[in-house]
Scaffold this motif. Sequence first.
Motif, mmCIF file in Angstrom:
data_model
loop_
_atom_site.group_PDB
_atom_site.id
_atom_site.type_symbol
_atom_site.label_atom_id
_atom_site.label_comp_id
_atom_site.label_asym_id
_atom_site.label_seq_id
_atom_site.Cartn_x
_atom_site.Cartn_y
_atom_site.Cartn_z
ATOM 1 N N ILE A 116 0.816 -1.209 0.000
ATOM 2 C CA ILE A 116 0.000 0.000 0.000
ATOM 3 C C ILE A 116 0.857 1.269 0.000
ATOM 4 O O ILE A 116 0.616 2.195 -0.772
ATOM 5 N N CYS A 117 1.878 1.311 0.848
ATOM 6 C CA CYS A 117 2.607 2.577 1.009
ATOM 7 C C CYS A 117 3.866 2.678 0.169
ATOM 8 O O CYS A 117 4.343 3.791 -0.091
ATOM 9 N N GLY A 118 4.435 1.557 -0.277
ATOM 10 C CA GLY A 118 5.691 1.607 -1.011
ATOM 11 C C GLY A 118 5.646 2.487 -2.251
ATOM 12 O O GLY A 118 6.453 3.417 -2.407
ATOM 13 N N PRO A 119 4.690 2.241 -3.167
ATOM 14 C CA PRO A 119 4.643 3.066 -4.382
ATOM 15 C C PRO A 119 4.216 4.505 -4.134
ATOM 16 O O PRO A 119 4.367 5.346 -5.026
ATOM 17 N N ALA A 120 3.673 4.789 -2.957
ATOM 18 C CA ALA A 120 3.154 6.127 -2.672
ATOM 19 C C ALA A 120 4.228 7.103 -2.224
ATOM 20 O O ALA A 120 3.948 8.299 -2.067
ATOM 21 N N GLY A 121 5.454 6.643 -2.022
ATOM 22 C CA GLY A 121 6.517 7.516 -1.536
ATOM 23 C C GLY A 121 7.525 7.866 -2.620
ATOM 24 O O GLY A 121 7.966 6.992 -3.373
ATOM 25 N N ILE A 122 7.880 9.139 -2.715
ATOM 26 C CA ILE A 122 8.998 9.568 -3.557
ATOM 27 C C ILE A 122 9.951 10.391 -2.703
ATOM 28 O O ILE A 122 9.545 11.030 -1.739
ATOM 29 N N SER A 123 11.211 10.342 -3.074
ATOM 30 C CA SER A 123 12.247 11.097 -2.371
ATOM 31 C C SER A 123 12.871 12.088 -3.338
ATOM 32 O O SER A 123 13.205 11.736 -4.469
ATOM 33 N N LEU A 124 13.021 13.319 -2.896
ATOM 34 C CA LEU A 124 13.693 14.353 -3.678
ATOM 35 C C LEU A 124 14.962 14.778 -2.936
ATOM 36 O O LEU A 124 14.898 15.172 -1.768
ATOM 37 N N ILE A 167 9.609 4.353 -2.861
ATOM 38 C CA ILE A 167 10.462 4.457 -1.674
ATOM 39 C C ILE A 167 9.646 4.730 -0.407
ATOM 40 O O ILE A 167 10.158 5.246 0.584
ATOM 41 N N GLY A 168 8.353 4.339 -0.413
ATOM 42 C CA GLY A 168 7.489 4.646 0.716
ATOM 43 C C GLY A 168 7.609 3.717 1.908
ATOM 44 O O GLY A 168 7.217 4.082 3.023
ATOM 45 N N ALA A 169 8.137 2.505 1.718
ATOM 46 C CA ALA A 169 8.109 1.496 2.789
ATOM 47 C C ALA A 169 9.486 1.281 3.400
ATOM 48 O O ALA A 169 10.476 1.095 2.678
ATOM 49 N N TYR A 170 9.555 1.299 4.730
ATOM 50 C CA TYR A 170 10.779 1.001 5.476
ATOM 51 C C TYR A 170 11.917 1.949 5.065
ATOM 52 O O TYR A 170 13.054 1.529 4.849
ATOM 53 N N THR A 171 11.612 3.232 4.969
ATOM 54 C CA THR A 171 12.610 4.216 4.559
ATOM 55 C C THR A 171 12.637 5.348 5.580
ATOM 56 O O THR A 171 13.444 5.314 6.508
ATOM 57 N N VAL A 172 11.726 6.323 5.462
ATOM 58 C CA VAL A 172 11.692 7.363 6.497
ATOM 59 C C VAL A 172 11.349 6.772 7.858
ATOM 60 O O VAL A 172 11.727 7.326 8.893
ATOM 61 N N ALA A 173 10.667 5.630 7.876
ATOM 62 C CA ALA A 173 10.347 4.979 9.152
ATOM 63 C C ALA A 173 11.600 4.504 9.871
ATOM 64 O O ALA A 173 11.605 4.358 11.099
#
Length: 378
Positions: free
Chosen positions: A261-269, A352-358
């Motif tokens: 659910i959250c993995g594709p929803a995250g982008i990093s700039l 980059i939505g999963a297990y990254t900023v968390a």
Amino acid sequence: MRLQAPYTAESLEALVARFGSPLFVIDCDLLRRQYRALAAALPGVSLHYALKPLPDTTVVQVLAREGSWFDLATNGEVDLVRNAGIPADRCVHTHPIKRDPDIRHALDYGVTTFVFDNPDELAKFAPYRDRVRLLLRVSFRNPQAIIDLSRKFGCDADAAIGLIEQAGRSGLRVTGLSFHVGSQVGKPDKYVEAIDTCTGIIADVQQRGLPPLEELDIGGGFAIDYLEPAPAIDSFCAPIRSALRRLPKGVRVFAEPGRFICGPAGISLSTVMGRARREGRWWYYQDDGIYGTFSGQQYDKMRFPVEPVRGHDRPRYPCVISGPTCDSLDVIAEDIPMPELEIGELLIARQIGAYTVACATDFNFFPRAKVIAVNVEP
């Protein structure tokens, strides 16, 4: 705030101009897309979003409006959903190993469904026997999974009946079974095996005249695209749907997806803050790295697609993308084809939505990426 996909260079640069770099962006349109895709692939299965990969209040509230339930594992996650206004009866607590204060904290909120996988853990619930419903977690080791979660949690299938009987002697009610076949799973075979094994345990419980098992938690682990494509979710779930049809009627089935659910929803700039020629290659140093948003490359064993925001048509050469810290471990990609980048250029990482900023840290006093959400309203 709206951010229309596909994202333009101008819109991404405007976000960085407003909020700074590094920046982590949650696209709530993609959260909704992923939730709906999995719900369509698993009809009749209640989806409990697992907070662990991206514990964010906006994410929780957006998914709640989609009809999501929630999977909690820690006191912090309990506090997050409570503060987000989520009713406790839409949550389960699935960490198999807990301290007594953890149980009490969840009970005080109103969560009553917990998971256990061994006799010592079962005994912790004796003081709360009139307030809890228990799911027994069963182990299914899975070498096909990138992260094999059954290595750490779950009882052997042949121990399940004994633990259920022990619970009954203690006045505790086991209402169902739970399993998790691992994370980023490429094939559905292990789900089918686990469902069929649990179907047999449910039948065995009935034959023995024990209180019926009414729930089955099939875990998460559904794969997403990274550098390689993942299977289409509908076809991936087809054998799982067939296996679920073999369950006795009346068994409530739920899943606990997180990454899907959250993995594709995250982008990093990120911004190129320096560069140097070393051993015939360009090294580019960006202001986010392994100790920040890209921590998933260490903890979660994933690699994220990275590219420049502008100039995709420029010639590309093998280079190194590095994070900002003074640690030589802080390298994001080796020999990645990139155009020659200038200091100040923006890079975008996707999926980059999963297990990254968390999992990000403030190591070396480099601050974590600011987190924003876009497209919160449909």
